[in-house]
Design a protein around this motif. Structure first.
Motif, PDB file in Angstrom:
ATOM      1  N   ASP A  82       0.732  -1.131  -0.065  1.00 54.71           N
ATOM      2  CA  ASP A  82       0.028  -0.037   0.068  1.00 54.71           C
ATOM      3  C   ASP A  82       0.893   1.223   0.093  1.00 54.71           C
ATOM      4  OD1 ASP A  82      -2.145   1.874   0.282  1.00 54.71           O
ATOM      5  OD2 ASP A  82      -2.972   1.132   2.159  1.00 54.71           O
ATOM      6  N   LYS A  83       1.161   1.722  -1.086  1.00 57.93           N
ATOM      7  CA  LYS A  83       1.774   3.058  -1.448  1.00 57.93           C
ATOM      8  C   LYS A  83       1.404   4.303  -0.203  1.00 57.93           C
ATOM      9  CE  LYS A  83       3.680   6.138  -4.755  1.00 57.93           C
ATOM     10  NZ  LYS A  83       3.611   6.676  -6.123  1.00 57.93           N
ATOM     11  N   SER A  84       0.185   4.535  -0.079  1.00 57.19           N
ATOM     12  CA  SER A  84      -0.384   5.558   0.711  1.00 57.19           C
ATOM     13  C   SER A  84       0.163   5.408   2.057  1.00 57.19           C
ATOM     14  CB  SER A  84      -1.587   5.653   0.630  1.00 57.19           C
ATOM     15  OG  SER A  84      -2.353   4.655   1.157  1.00 57.19           O
ATOM     16  N   ARG A  85       0.132   4.137   2.799  1.00 58.84           N
ATOM     17  CA  ARG A  85       0.444   3.870   3.956  1.00 58.84           C
ATOM     18  C   ARG A  85       1.892   3.973   3.893  1.00 58.84           C
ATOM     19  NH1 ARG A  85      -1.443  -1.892   5.313  1.00 58.84           N
ATOM     20  NH2 ARG A  85      -0.007  -1.473   7.113  1.00 58.84           N
ATOM     21  N   LEU A  87       3.717   6.299   2.315  1.00 59.59           N
ATOM     22  CA  LEU A  87       4.217   7.405   2.447  1.00 59.59           C
ATOM     23  C   LEU A  87       3.583   8.035   3.775  1.00 59.59           C
ATOM     24  CD1 LEU A  87       3.001   8.553  -1.073  1.00 59.59           C
ATOM     25  CD2 LEU A  87       5.229   8.334  -0.572  1.00 59.59           C
ATOM     26  N   ASN A  88       2.650   7.619   4.479  1.00 54.07           N
ATOM     27  CA  ASN A  88       2.387   8.378   5.654  1.00 54.07           C
ATOM     28  C   ASN A  88       3.444   7.597   6.653  1.00 54.07           C
ATOM     29  OD1 ASN A  88       0.719   9.203   7.898  1.00 54.07           O
ATOM     30  ND2 ASN A  88      -0.182   7.223   8.109  1.00 54.07           N
TER      31      ASN A  88
END
Length: 100
Positions: A82-85, A87-88
């Motif tokens: 999961d790219k968004s996780r 980045l988070n």
């Protein structure tokens, strides 16, 4: 635009912005908008100098950094994608480094 959609205000481009008039509107509004830079207002200021100091993490920062990394080991190992996780997590690590 080429693929324009007729709206209430006229023809809009594919991006939703008016295909004509955006530059015209900007030209009309620019004299009315006040944008000042500190150097223009206060002439006695010297030019800004930035100095980067590279320091090791404090003990508290190191513990916070480790806990952020350990919290989501699956994300780091690559088993979860999961790219968004990811980045988070990078943002959380940056905050831990920037705010002792």
């Amino acid at each position: 635009g080429v693929h324009g959609v007729h709206g209430v205000d006229g023809v809009h481009g594919a991006d939703g912005l008016p295909s004509r008039g955006l530059a015209e509107l900007s030209g009309l509004l620019s004299p009315l908008m006040l944008r000042r830079v500190k150097q223009d207002v206060e002439r006695s200021l010297l030019p800004k100098i930035e100095i980067n100091l590279y320091l090791p993490l404090t003990n508290m920062q190191r513990a916070l950094y480790a806990s952020i990394l350990k919290k989501d080991l699956g994300l780091i190992s690559g088993s979860e994608g999961d790219k968004s996780r990811l980045l988070n997590m990078v943002m959380q690590l940056r905050k831990g480094c920037n705010h002792p």
